[in-house]
Enzyme design. Structure first.
Site, PDB file in Angstrom:
ATOM      1  N   GLY A  89      -1.578   1.461  -7.456  1.00 34.70           N
ATOM      2  CA  GLY A  89      -0.813   0.791  -8.502  1.00 34.70           C
ATOM      3  C   GLY A  89       0.320   1.620  -9.059  1.00 34.70           C
ATOM      4  N   GLY A 126       9.889   7.094  -8.942  1.00 31.78           N
ATOM      5  CA  GLY A 126       9.109   6.616  -7.809  1.00 31.78           C
ATOM      6  C   GLY A 126       9.568   5.280  -7.260  1.00 31.78           C
ATOM      7  N   PRO A 146       0.132   0.519  -2.861  1.00 32.09           N
ATOM      8  CA  PRO A 146      -0.787  -0.572  -2.471  1.00 32.09           C
ATOM      9  C   PRO A 146      -2.174  -0.457  -3.113  1.00 32.09           C
ATOM     10  CG  PRO A 146       0.273   0.440  -0.541  1.00 32.09           C
ATOM     11  CD  PRO A 146       0.758   1.187  -1.739  1.00 32.09           C
ATOM     12  N   HIS A 170     -11.681  -3.020 -19.065  1.00 34.10           N
ATOM     13  CA  HIS A 170     -10.527  -2.382 -19.692  1.00 34.10           C
ATOM     14  C   HIS A 170      -9.250  -2.670 -18.900  1.00 34.10           C
ATOM     15  CE1 HIS A 170      -8.089   0.673 -21.625  1.00 34.10           C
ATOM     16  NE2 HIS A 170      -9.058   0.893 -22.490  1.00 34.10           N
TER      17      HIS A 170
END
Lengths: 299, 299
Positions: free
Chosen positions: B171, B162, B168, B81
Protein backbone atom coordinates in the site's frame (compact mmCIF):
# COMPACT_ATOMS: atom_id res chain seq x y z
CA UNK A 1 23.13 4.43 37.97
CA UNK A 2 22.31 5.95 41.36
CA UNK A 3 22.82 9.70 41.71
CA UNK A 4 23.87 11.21 45.04
CA UNK A 5 24.52 14.92 45.42
CA UNK A 6 27.22 16.19 47.78
CA UNK A 7 27.57 19.87 48.70
CA UNK A 8 30.69 20.48 50.81
CA UNK A 9 31.07 23.90 52.42
CA UNK A 10 34.70 24.93 52.88
CA UNK A 11 36.02 27.80 55.06
CA UNK A 12 37.88 29.63 52.31
CA UNK A 13 36.33 32.31 50.11
CA UNK A 14 39.12 34.83 49.66
CA UNK A 15 42.07 32.96 48.13
CA UNK A 16 41.07 31.84 44.63
CA UNK A 17 44.14 29.60 44.32
CA UNK A 18 43.00 27.50 47.29
CA UNK A 19 39.44 27.28 45.96
CA UNK A 20 40.76 26.27 42.53
CA UNK A 21 43.03 23.58 44.01
CA UNK A 22 40.00 22.08 45.75
CA UNK A 23 37.92 22.23 42.55
CA UNK A 24 40.79 20.56 40.66
CA UNK A 25 41.00 17.81 43.29
CA UNK A 26 37.28 17.08 42.88
CA UNK A 27 37.47 17.15 39.08
CA UNK A 28 40.38 14.70 39.10
CA UNK A 29 38.09 11.92 40.36
CA UNK A 30 36.47 9.91 37.59
CA UNK A 31 32.72 9.38 38.04
CA UNK A 32 32.18 12.66 39.87
CA UNK A 33 30.73 15.73 38.19
CA UNK A 34 31.50 19.10 39.75
CA UNK A 35 28.24 20.91 38.90
CA UNK A 36 28.95 24.25 40.46
CA UNK A 37 31.15 26.10 42.93
CA UNK A 38 31.08 29.62 44.22
CA UNK A 39 32.89 31.67 46.86
CA UNK A 40 31.63 34.40 49.18
CA UNK A 41 34.52 36.63 50.37
CA UNK A 42 32.53 38.28 53.18
CA UNK A 43 31.56 34.84 54.47
CA UNK A 44 35.08 33.62 53.62
CA UNK A 45 33.46 30.41 52.48
CA UNK A 46 32.98 28.36 49.30
CA UNK A 47 30.27 25.90 48.35
CA UNK A 48 30.94 23.02 45.95
CA UNK A 49 28.13 21.03 44.33
CA UNK A 50 29.02 17.63 42.96
CA UNK A 51 27.18 14.46 41.97
CA UNK A 52 27.95 10.83 41.39
CA UNK A 53 27.71 7.37 42.88
CA UNK A 54 28.95 6.56 46.42
CA UNK A 55 32.50 5.34 45.72
CA UNK A 56 33.63 8.23 43.48
CA UNK A 57 32.02 10.78 45.81
CA UNK A 58 33.95 9.33 48.73
CA UNK A 59 37.19 9.62 46.77
CA UNK A 60 36.37 13.22 45.84
CA UNK A 61 35.62 14.24 49.42
CA UNK A 62 38.90 12.72 50.59
CA UNK A 63 40.80 14.52 47.82
CA UNK A 64 39.10 17.76 48.85
CA UNK A 65 40.06 17.29 52.51
CA UNK A 66 43.67 16.76 51.50
CA UNK A 67 43.78 20.20 49.87
CA UNK A 68 41.67 22.00 52.47
CA UNK A 69 43.44 20.66 55.58
CA UNK A 70 46.83 21.57 54.10
CA UNK A 71 45.83 25.11 53.04
CA UNK A 72 43.32 26.38 55.61
CA UNK A 73 44.11 27.39 59.18
CA UNK A 74 41.02 28.20 61.24
CA UNK A 75 43.16 30.02 63.83
CA UNK A 76 43.67 32.77 61.25
CA UNK A 77 40.20 32.56 59.66
CA UNK A 78 37.65 35.37 59.85
CA UNK A 79 34.29 35.70 58.10
CA UNK A 80 30.62 36.36 58.73
CA UNK A 81 29.42 32.79 58.38
CA UNK A 82 29.57 30.47 61.41
CA UNK A 83 32.02 27.54 60.98
CA UNK A 84 33.68 24.76 62.94
CA UNK A 85 36.30 23.50 60.51
CA UNK A 86 38.39 23.92 57.37
CA UNK A 87 35.92 21.62 55.64
CA UNK A 88 32.90 22.77 57.58
CA UNK A 89 29.91 20.71 56.41
CA UNK A 90 29.54 17.75 54.02
CA UNK A 91 25.94 16.74 53.27
CA UNK A 92 25.01 13.78 51.06
CA UNK A 93 21.62 14.05 49.35
CA UNK A 94 19.70 11.21 47.63
CA UNK A 95 18.61 12.27 44.15
CA UNK A 96 17.79 9.25 42.01
CA UNK A 97 17.86 5.49 42.35
CA UNK A 98 19.25 5.66 45.88
CA UNK A 99 17.73 5.60 49.36
CA UNK A 100 18.32 7.91 52.30
CA UNK A 101 19.68 4.86 54.16
CA UNK A 102 22.38 4.45 51.52
CA UNK A 103 23.33 8.13 51.90
CA UNK A 104 23.51 7.75 55.68
CA UNK A 105 25.80 4.72 55.25
CA UNK A 106 27.97 6.72 52.84
CA UNK A 107 28.17 9.65 55.28
CA UNK A 108 29.35 7.35 58.06
CA UNK A 109 31.85 5.61 55.81
CA UNK A 110 33.32 8.93 54.67
CA UNK A 111 33.31 10.27 58.26
CA UNK A 112 35.30 7.30 59.53
CA UNK A 113 37.86 7.52 56.73
CA UNK A 114 38.31 11.30 57.07
CA UNK A 115 38.80 10.98 60.84
CA UNK A 116 41.36 8.22 60.38
CA UNK A 117 43.34 9.87 57.58
CA UNK A 118 43.31 13.52 58.67
CA UNK A 119 42.82 13.27 62.47
CA UNK A 120 39.80 15.58 62.19
CA UNK A 121 36.93 14.90 64.63
CA UNK A 122 33.58 14.35 62.90
CA UNK A 123 30.03 15.07 64.05
CA UNK A 124 27.21 13.34 62.20
CA UNK A 125 24.09 15.46 61.49
CA UNK A 126 20.57 15.35 60.12
CA UNK A 127 19.52 11.86 58.99
CA UNK A 128 22.98 10.44 59.80
CA UNK A 129 22.76 11.56 63.44
CA UNK A 130 21.43 9.28 66.13
CA UNK A 131 21.65 11.96 68.83
CA UNK A 132 18.66 14.38 68.91
CA UNK A 133 20.84 17.16 70.36
CA UNK A 134 23.17 16.82 67.38
CA UNK A 135 20.76 16.60 64.48
CA UNK A 136 20.57 20.28 63.64
CA UNK A 137 23.59 21.93 62.02
CA UNK A 138 23.06 25.18 63.94
CA UNK A 139 23.10 23.30 67.27
CA UNK A 140 26.33 21.51 66.43
CA UNK A 141 28.04 24.66 65.20
CA UNK A 142 27.10 26.84 68.21
CA UNK A 143 30.25 28.44 69.71
CA UNK A 144 32.07 27.90 66.40
CA UNK A 145 35.73 26.92 66.01
CA UNK A 146 36.78 29.30 68.78
CA UNK A 147 34.60 27.53 71.36
CA UNK A 148 35.19 24.01 70.06
CA UNK A 149 38.03 22.87 72.35
CA UNK A 150 36.09 23.81 75.49
CA UNK A 151 32.92 22.20 74.20
CA UNK A 152 34.63 18.96 73.18
CA UNK A 153 35.99 18.68 76.74
CA UNK A 154 32.39 18.16 77.99
CA UNK A 155 31.03 14.60 78.04
CA UNK A 156 28.11 15.32 75.67
CA UNK A 157 30.37 16.48 72.87
CA UNK A 158 32.62 13.53 72.18
CA UNK A 159 32.68 13.31 68.37
CA UNK A 160 31.13 10.45 66.39
CA UNK A 161 34.49 9.67 64.79
CA UNK A 162 38.10 10.77 65.34
CA UNK A 163 40.11 12.40 68.10
CA UNK A 164 38.53 13.81 71.28
CA UNK A 165 39.95 17.30 70.67
CA UNK A 166 39.85 19.63 67.64
CA UNK A 167 42.41 19.36 64.87
CA UNK A 168 44.70 22.34 65.65
CA UNK A 169 44.22 24.12 62.32
CA UNK A 170 41.29 22.27 60.68
CA UNK A 171 38.87 22.14 63.64
CA UNK A 172 36.07 19.63 63.21
CA UNK A 173 33.74 18.67 60.36
CA UNK A 174 30.01 18.01 60.30
CA UNK A 175 29.08 15.20 57.90
CA UNK A 176 25.64 13.83 57.24
CA UNK A 177 22.76 13.01 54.94
CA UNK A 178 19.65 15.04 54.26
CA UNK A 179 16.84 15.52 51.77
CA UNK A 180 17.30 18.10 49.01
CA UNK A 181 16.59 21.65 50.18
CA UNK A 182 14.21 23.78 48.14
CA UNK A 183 14.68 27.54 48.42
CA UNK A 184 11.19 28.86 47.78
CA UNK A 185 9.87 32.43 48.01
CA UNK A 186 6.35 33.78 47.74
CA UNK A 187 5.91 37.45 46.86
CA UNK A 188 2.81 39.20 48.20
CA UNK A 189 0.95 42.03 46.49
CA UNK A 190 1.42 44.38 49.43
CA UNK A 191 4.12 46.47 51.07
CA UNK A 192 3.03 45.44 54.57
CA UNK A 193 6.00 43.72 56.19
CA UNK A 194 3.86 42.71 59.18
CA UNK A 195 1.75 40.50 56.89
CA UNK A 196 4.82 38.69 55.52
CA UNK A 197 6.16 38.20 59.04
CA UNK A 198 2.85 36.90 60.39
CA UNK A 199 2.52 34.44 57.51
CA UNK A 200 6.13 33.28 57.94
CA UNK A 201 5.42 32.67 61.62
CA UNK A 202 2.25 30.76 60.76
CA UNK A 203 3.94 28.28 58.44
CA UNK A 204 7.40 27.72 59.94
CA UNK A 205 8.17 24.79 62.19
CA UNK A 206 9.84 26.82 64.94
CA UNK A 207 6.64 28.73 65.72
CA UNK A 208 4.08 25.97 65.26
CA UNK A 209 3.87 25.60 61.48
CA UNK A 210 4.84 22.81 59.11
CA UNK A 211 7.59 20.50 60.28
CA UNK A 212 9.94 20.96 57.31
CA UNK A 213 9.59 24.71 56.73
CA UNK A 214 11.97 27.48 57.74
CA UNK A 215 10.55 30.92 56.90
CA UNK A 216 11.04 34.63 57.39
CA UNK A 217 9.31 37.78 56.13
CA UNK A 218 11.30 40.38 54.16
CA UNK A 219 10.68 43.66 52.40
CA UNK A 220 11.74 43.87 48.72
CA UNK A 221 12.46 47.60 48.87
CA UNK A 222 13.06 48.12 45.15
CA UNK A 223 9.74 46.54 44.20
CA UNK A 224 7.67 47.95 47.06
CA UNK A 225 6.39 44.50 48.03
CA UNK A 226 7.06 41.90 50.72
CA UNK A 227 8.23 38.31 50.51
CA UNK A 228 7.81 35.15 52.53
CA UNK A 229 11.22 33.52 52.07
CA UNK A 230 11.45 29.81 52.83
CA UNK A 231 13.61 26.75 52.94
CA UNK A 232 11.64 23.53 52.45
CA UNK A 233 13.80 20.86 54.03
CA UNK A 234 11.74 17.79 53.11
CA UNK A 235 9.50 18.26 50.09
CA UNK A 236 8.08 14.75 50.41
CA UNK A 237 6.70 15.30 53.89
CA UNK A 238 5.93 19.02 53.59
CA UNK A 239 5.14 19.47 49.87
CA UNK A 240 5.37 22.81 48.05
CA UNK A 241 1.68 22.91 47.15
CA UNK A 242 0.58 22.63 50.78
CA UNK A 243 2.85 25.49 51.79
CA UNK A 244 1.65 27.59 48.84
CA UNK A 245 -2.03 26.99 49.61
CA UNK A 246 -1.53 27.82 53.29
CA UNK A 247 0.31 31.05 52.51
CA UNK A 248 -2.44 31.97 50.04
CA UNK A 249 -5.17 31.34 52.61
CA UNK A 250 -3.37 33.20 55.40
CA UNK A 251 -2.78 36.16 53.07
CA UNK A 252 -6.50 36.31 52.24
CA UNK A 253 -7.14 36.96 55.92
CA UNK A 254 -5.41 40.33 55.39
CA UNK A 255 -6.99 41.00 52.02
CA UNK A 256 -3.66 40.28 50.34
CA UNK A 257 -3.11 38.12 47.25
CA UNK A 258 -0.08 36.26 45.95
CA UNK A 259 1.82 38.04 43.21
CA UNK A 260 4.08 35.12 42.28
CA UNK A 261 6.32 32.52 43.79
CA UNK A 262 9.88 31.68 42.86
CA UNK A 263 12.14 28.70 43.13
CA UNK A 264 15.70 29.79 43.81
CA UNK A 265 18.23 27.42 42.28
CA UNK A 266 17.40 23.76 41.84
CA UNK A 267 14.28 21.72 42.55
CA UNK A 268 13.84 17.95 42.31
CA UNK A 269 11.47 16.89 39.52
CA UNK A 270 9.41 14.91 42.05
CA UNK A 271 8.59 18.11 43.97
CA UNK A 272 7.10 19.69 40.84
CA UNK A 273 5.34 16.49 39.81
CA UNK A 274 3.68 16.33 43.24
CA UNK A 275 2.22 19.81 42.67
CA UNK A 276 0.89 18.81 39.23
CA UNK A 277 -0.64 15.66 40.74
CA UNK A 278 -2.29 17.63 43.54
CA UNK A 279 -3.84 20.39 41.48
CA UNK A 280 -4.85 18.21 38.53
CA UNK A 281 -6.15 15.58 40.99
CA UNK A 282 -4.22 12.90 39.10
CA UNK A 283 -4.90 9.46 40.54
CA UNK A 284 -2.43 6.56 40.51
CA UNK A 285 0.41 8.50 38.92
CA UNK A 286 3.81 6.78 38.73
CA UNK A 287 7.19 8.42 38.14
CA UNK A 288 7.89 6.10 35.22
CA UNK A 289 4.96 7.68 33.36
CA UNK A 290 7.21 10.68 32.84
CA UNK A 291 8.43 10.16 29.30
CA UNK A 292 11.99 11.26 30.04
CA UNK A 293 12.28 8.85 32.98
CA UNK A 294 11.04 5.99 30.83
CA UNK A 295 13.48 6.84 28.05
CA UNK A 296 16.35 6.90 30.51
CA UNK A 297 15.60 3.71 32.39
CA UNK A 298 14.44 1.25 29.74
CA UNK A 299 16.55 -0.58 27.23
CA UNK B 1 22.41 13.59 23.07
CA UNK B 2 19.13 14.48 21.35
CA UNK B 3 16.21 12.14 21.95
CA UNK B 4 13.58 11.56 19.28
CA UNK B 5 10.73 9.14 19.78
CA UNK B 6 9.34 7.13 16.88
CA UNK B 7 6.09 5.13 17.11
CA UNK B 8 5.53 3.07 13.94
CA UNK B 9 2.13 1.41 13.53
CA UNK B 10 2.28 -1.80 11.52
CA UNK B 11 -0.68 -3.68 9.98
CA UNK B 12 -0.02 -7.01 11.66
CA UNK B 13 -1.38 -8.00 15.05
CA UNK B 14 -2.19 -11.69 14.64
CA UNK B 15 1.04 -13.42 13.62
CA UNK B 16 3.48 -13.16 16.55
CA UNK B 17 6.38 -14.39 14.42
CA UNK B 18 6.03 -11.41 12.09
CA UNK B 19 5.75 -8.96 15.01
CA UNK B 20 8.83 -10.52 16.63
CA UNK B 21 10.84 -10.31 13.41
CA UNK B 22 10.09 -6.58 13.26
CA UNK B 23 11.02 -6.10 16.93
CA UNK B 24 14.26 -7.99 16.31
CA UNK B 25 15.06 -5.81 13.29
CA UNK B 26 14.62 -2.67 15.43
CA UNK B 27 16.68 -4.09 18.29
CA UNK B 28 19.51 -4.97 15.93
CA UNK B 29 20.23 -1.26 15.33
CA UNK B 30 22.77 0.19 17.75
CA UNK B 31 21.70 3.50 19.29
CA UNK B 32 17.98 2.71 19.18
CA UNK B 33 16.04 1.62 22.24
CA UNK B 34 12.84 -0.35 21.66
CA UNK B 35 10.84 0.88 24.65
CA UNK B 36 7.64 -1.00 24.09
CA UNK B 37 5.60 -2.92 21.54
CA UNK B 38 2.15 -4.41 21.66
CA UNK B 39 -0.28 -6.07 19.26
CA UNK B 40 -4.05 -5.86 18.99
CA UNK B 41 -5.46 -8.93 17.18
CA UNK B 42 -8.92 -7.41 16.58
CA UNK B 43 -7.28 -4.34 15.03
CA UNK B 44 -4.73 -6.68 13.41
CA UNK B 45 -2.16 -4.00 14.18
CA UNK B 46 0.99 -3.54 16.30
CA UNK B 47 2.51 -0.40 17.74
CA UNK B 48 6.26 -0.10 18.35
CA UNK B 49 7.76 2.64 20.52
CA UNK B 50 11.44 3.40 20.06
CA UNK B 51 13.81 6.24 20.86
CA UNK B 52 17.20 7.46 19.74
CA UNK B 53 18.98 10.06 17.65
CA UNK B 54 18.12 10.67 13.97
CA UNK B 55 20.60 8.39 12.19
CA UNK B 56 19.94 5.21 14.21
CA UNK B 57 16.17 5.79 14.07
CA UNK B 58 16.34 6.05 10.30
CA UNK B 59 18.25 2.76 10.14
CA UNK B 60 15.70 1.11 12.46
CA UNK B 61 12.72 2.28 10.37
CA UNK B 62 14.35 0.97 7.20
CA UNK B 63 15.08 -2.37 8.87
CA UNK B 64 11.46 -2.52 10.01
CA UNK B 65 10.18 -1.82 6.48
CA UNK B 66 12.30 -4.63 5.12
CA UNK B 67 10.56 -7.13 7.41
CA UNK B 68 7.06 -5.66 7.09
CA UNK B 69 7.01 -5.28 3.30
CA UNK B 70 8.20 -8.88 2.88
CA UNK B 71 5.72 -10.38 5.35
CA UNK B 72 2.51 -8.35 5.12
CA UNK B 73 0.07 -8.37 2.22
CA UNK B 74 -2.70 -5.77 2.55
CA UNK B 75 -4.79 -7.60 -0.06
CA UNK B 76 -5.37 -10.32 2.51
CA UNK B 77 -5.48 -8.07 5.60
CA UNK B 78 -8.59 -7.60 7.72
CA UNK B 79 -9.01 -5.73 11.00
CA UNK B 80 -11.08 -3.08 12.73
CA UNK B 81 -8.52 -0.31 12.53
CA UNK B 82 -8.29 1.85 9.38
CA UNK B 83 -4.99 1.42 7.48
CA UNK B 84 -3.33 2.32 4.19
CA UNK B 85 -0.20 0.20 4.26
CA UNK B 86 1.86 -2.64 5.68
CA UNK B 87 3.77 -0.04 7.66
CA UNK B 88 0.82 2.27 8.16
CA UNK B 89 2.07 5.34 10.07
CA UNK B 90 5.52 6.48 11.21
CA UNK B 91 5.51 9.58 13.45
CA UNK B 92 8.70 11.20 14.76
CA UNK B 93 8.31 13.12 18.02
CA UNK B 94 10.82 15.61 19.51
CA UNK B 95 11.52 14.75 23.16
CA UNK B 96 14.74 16.35 24.34
CA UNK B 97 17.50 18.47 22.86
CA UNK B 98 15.89 18.44 19.42
CA UNK B 99 13.55 20.77 17.53
CA UNK B 100 10.38 20.00 15.65
CA UNK B 101 12.18 21.24 12.51
CA UNK B 102 14.82 18.52 12.96
CA UNK B 103 12.08 15.90 13.28
CA UNK B 104 10.39 17.19 10.13
CA UNK B 105 13.72 16.94 8.29
CA UNK B 106 14.20 13.40 9.58
CA UNK B 107 10.66 12.42 8.49
CA UNK B 108 11.34 13.69 4.94
CA UNK B 109 14.73 11.99 4.80
CA UNK B 110 13.25 8.66 5.92
CA UNK B 111 10.29 9.11 3.54
CA UNK B 112 12.55 9.61 0.56
CA UNK B 113 14.72 6.61 1.40
CA UNK B 114 11.76 4.30 2.04
CA UNK B 115 10.14 5.32 -1.24
CA UNK B 116 13.38 4.71 -3.13
CA UNK B 117 14.25 1.37 -1.55
CA UNK B 118 10.83 -0.25 -1.25
CA UNK B 119 8.79 1.49 -3.99
CA UNK B 120 6.17 2.43 -1.42
CA UNK B 121 4.43 5.81 -1.96
CA UNK B 122 4.69 8.11 1.05
CA UNK B 123 2.34 10.81 2.32
CA UNK B 124 3.76 13.34 4.76
CA UNK B 125 1.46 14.34 7.65
CA UNK B 126 1.13 16.69 10.63
CA UNK B 127 4.10 19.06 11.00
CA UNK B 128 5.90 17.44 8.06
CA UNK B 129 3.01 18.16 5.71
CA UNK B 130 2.87 21.32 3.63
CA UNK B 131 -0.59 20.53 2.26
CA UNK B 132 -3.49 21.53 4.56
CA UNK B 133 -5.70 18.79 3.11
CA UNK B 134 -3.06 16.22 4.03
CA UNK B 135 -2.13 17.25 7.55
CA UNK B 136 -4.57 15.10 9.42
CA UNK B 137 -3.98 11.34 9.54
CA UNK B 138 -7.71 10.58 9.36
CA UNK B 139 -8.04 12.65 6.16
CA UNK B 140 -5.14 10.88 4.49
CA UNK B 141 -6.34 7.45 5.49
CA UNK B 142 -9.96 7.93 4.35
CA UNK B 143 -10.97 5.12 1.96
CA UNK B 144 -8.16 2.95 3.36
CA UNK B 145 -6.01 0.54 1.34
CA UNK B 146 -9.01 -0.68 -0.63
CA UNK B 147 -9.73 2.82 -1.99
CA UNK B 148 -6.12 3.87 -2.41
CA UNK B 149 -5.54 3.04 -6.10
CA UNK B 150 -8.60 5.05 -7.18
CA UNK B 151 -7.71 7.94 -4.93
CA UNK B 152 -4.09 8.08 -6.11
CA UNK B 153 -5.34 8.34 -9.68
CA UNK B 154 -6.81 11.77 -8.83
CA UNK B 155 -4.53 14.81 -9.23
CA UNK B 156 -4.75 15.89 -5.57
CA UNK B 157 -3.39 12.63 -4.28
CA UNK B 158 0.02 12.30 -5.88
CA UNK B 159 2.26 11.12 -3.04
CA UNK B 160 5.03 13.28 -1.52
CA UNK B 161 7.60 10.61 -2.38
CA UNK B 162 7.66 7.41 -4.39
CA UNK B 163 5.55 5.84 -7.15
CA UNK B 164 2.23 7.30 -8.33
CA UNK B 165 0.34 4.07 -7.56
CA UNK B 166 0.10 1.92 -4.43
CA UNK B 167 2.65 -0.81 -3.75
CA UNK B 168 0.67 -3.96 -4.70
CA UNK B 169 0.94 -5.63 -1.29
CA UNK B 170 2.29 -2.90 1.00
CA UNK B 171 0.00 0.00 0.00
CA UNK B 172 1.26 3.40 1.09
CA UNK B 173 2.77 4.79 4.29
CA UNK B 174 2.08 8.01 6.17
CA UNK B 175 5.26 9.50 7.65
CA UNK B 176 5.55 12.70 9.62
CA UNK B 177 6.47 14.61 12.74
CA UNK B 178 4.22 15.66 15.60
CA UNK B 179 4.25 16.75 19.23
CA UNK B 180 3.91 14.07 21.94
CA UNK B 181 0.31 13.02 22.54
CA UNK B 182 -1.02 13.01 26.09
CA UNK B 183 -3.91 10.66 26.79
CA UNK B 184 -5.74 12.38 29.62
CA UNK B 185 -9.04 11.47 31.29
CA UNK B 186 -11.10 13.33 33.85
CA UNK B 187 -13.58 11.34 35.93
CA UNK B 188 -16.68 13.16 37.14
CA UNK B 189 -18.54 12.48 40.37
CA UNK B 190 -21.79 11.73 38.58
CA UNK B 191 -23.39 9.00 36.49
CA UNK B 192 -24.88 11.53 34.05
CA UNK B 193 -23.47 10.70 30.64
CA UNK B 194 -25.03 13.86 29.16
CA UNK B 195 -22.80 15.98 31.42
CA UNK B 196 -19.62 14.21 30.22
CA UNK B 197 -20.73 14.56 26.61
CA UNK B 198 -21.57 18.26 26.96
CA UNK B 199 -18.23 18.98 28.60
CA UNK B 200 -16.36 16.99 25.93
CA UNK B 201 -18.15 19.04 23.26
CA UNK B 202 -17.26 22.29 25.06
CA UNK B 203 -13.53 21.61 25.15
CA UNK B 204 -12.76 19.76 21.92
CA UNK B 205 -11.50 21.51 18.83
CA UNK B 206 -14.01 19.97 16.43
CA UNK B 207 -16.97 21.60 18.19
CA UNK B 208 -15.43 24.97 19.07
CA UNK B 209 -13.15 24.16 22.00
CA UNK B 210 -9.39 24.20 22.42
CA UNK B 211 -7.35 23.76 19.30
CA UNK B 212 -5.29 20.76 20.45
CA UNK B 213 -7.97 18.76 22.26
CA UNK B 214 -9.86 15.71 21.05
CA UNK B 215 -12.50 14.61 23.56
CA UNK B 216 -15.47 12.31 24.08
CA UNK B 217 -17.76 11.46 27.00
CA UNK B 218 -18.02 7.88 28.26
CA UNK B 219 -19.76 5.95 30.99
CA UNK B 220 -17.57 3.87 33.32
CA UNK B 221 -20.27 1.28 33.99
CA UNK B 222 -18.45 -0.65 36.70
CA UNK B 223 -17.83 2.48 38.78
CA UNK B 224 -21.16 4.19 38.14
CA UNK B 225 -19.46 7.40 36.99
CA UNK B 226 -18.73 9.18 33.73
CA UNK B 227 -15.47 10.23 32.10
CA UNK B 228 -14.31 12.96 29.76
CA UNK B 229 -11.66 11.10 27.75
CA UNK B 230 -9.15 13.24 25.87
CA UNK B 231 -6.14 13.33 23.63
CA UNK B 232 -4.05 16.47 24.07
CA UNK B 233 -2.13 16.83 20.82
CA UNK B 234 0.04 19.82 21.71
CA UNK B 235 0.60 20.33 25.42
CA UNK B 236 2.64 23.49 24.84
CA UNK B 237 -0.15 25.33 23.09
CA UNK B 238 -3.09 23.75 24.91
CA UNK B 239 -1.68 22.91 28.36
CA UNK B 240 -3.17 20.30 30.70
CA UNK B 241 -3.98 22.79 33.46
CA UNK B 242 -6.14 24.95 31.16
CA UNK B 243 -8.11 21.92 30.03
CA UNK B 244 -8.50 20.73 33.63
CA UNK B 245 -9.70 24.13 34.86
CA UNK B 246 -12.17 24.44 32.00
CA UNK B 247 -13.62 20.99 32.60
CA UNK B 248 -13.89 21.81 36.31
CA UNK B 249 -15.71 25.07 35.61
CA UNK B 250 -18.06 23.51 33.06
CA UNK B 251 -18.87 20.68 35.49
CA UNK B 252 -19.78 23.20 38.22
CA UNK B 253 -22.50 24.46 35.90
CA UNK B 254 -24.23 21.10 36.43
CA UNK B 255 -23.41 20.87 40.12
CA UNK B 256 -20.83 18.18 39.37
CA UNK B 257 -17.32 18.00 40.79
CA UNK B 258 -14.17 16.31 39.53
CA UNK B 259 -13.41 13.00 41.18
CA UNK B 260 -9.91 12.60 39.75
CA UNK B 261 -7.99 12.82 36.54
CA UNK B 262 -5.65 10.26 35.04
CA UNK B 263 -2.75 10.28 32.64
CA UNK B 264 -2.78 7.15 30.51
CA UNK B 265 0.72 6.06 29.56
CA UNK B 266 3.49 8.59 29.22
CA UNK B 267 3.63 12.34 29.75
CA UNK B 268 6.53 14.71 28.99
CA UNK B 269 8.08 16.24 32.13
CA UNK B 270 7.52 19.72 30.66
CA UNK B 271 3.75 19.17 30.62
CA UNK B 272 3.73 18.44 34.36
CA UNK B 273 6.15 21.27 35.14
CA UNK B 274 3.87 23.71 33.32
CA UNK B 275 1.01 22.70 35.66
CA UNK B 276 3.21 23.21 38.73
CA UNK B 277 4.29 26.62 37.41
CA UNK B 278 0.71 27.67 36.77
CA UNK B 279 -0.81 26.65 40.07
CA UNK B 280 2.13 27.74 42.23
CA UNK B 281 2.37 30.96 40.21
CA UNK B 282 6.10 30.38 39.76
CA UNK B 283 7.72 33.27 37.93
CA UNK B 284 10.80 32.98 35.69
CA UNK B 285 11.11 29.22 35.96
CA UNK B 286 13.66 27.51 33.71
CA UNK B 287 13.87 23.81 32.85
CA UNK B 288 17.48 23.65 33.99
CA UNK B 289 16.31 24.43 37.53
CA UNK B 290 15.04 20.88 37.68
CA UNK B 291 17.79 19.12 39.57
CA UNK B 292 17.73 16.00 37.43
CA UNK B 293 18.06 18.04 34.22
CA UNK B 294 21.03 19.90 35.66
CA UNK B 295 22.69 16.68 36.76
CA UNK B 296 22.29 15.22 33.31
CA UNK B 297 23.46 18.14 31.23
CA UNK B 298 26.42 19.57 33.16
CA UNK B 299 29.89 18.17 33.39
Amino acid sequence: MPIIECIPNVSEGRRPEVVESIAAAIRSVEGVRLLDYSSDPSHNRSVFTMAGDAAPLKAAVLAMFEQAVAAIDLRAHTGEHPRLGAVDVVPFVPIEGVTMEACVALAKDVAQEVAARFAVPIYLYEDASSNPARKNLEDIRRGEFEGLAARMATPDWAPDFGPAAPHPSAGATVIGARMPLIAYNINLATDRLDVAKKIAAAIRHSSGGFRYVKAAGFKLEDRGIVQVSMNLTNYEKTPIFRVFETVKREAERYGVSILESEIVGLVPAAALNAAAEFYLQIGGFKADQVLENKLRTEN
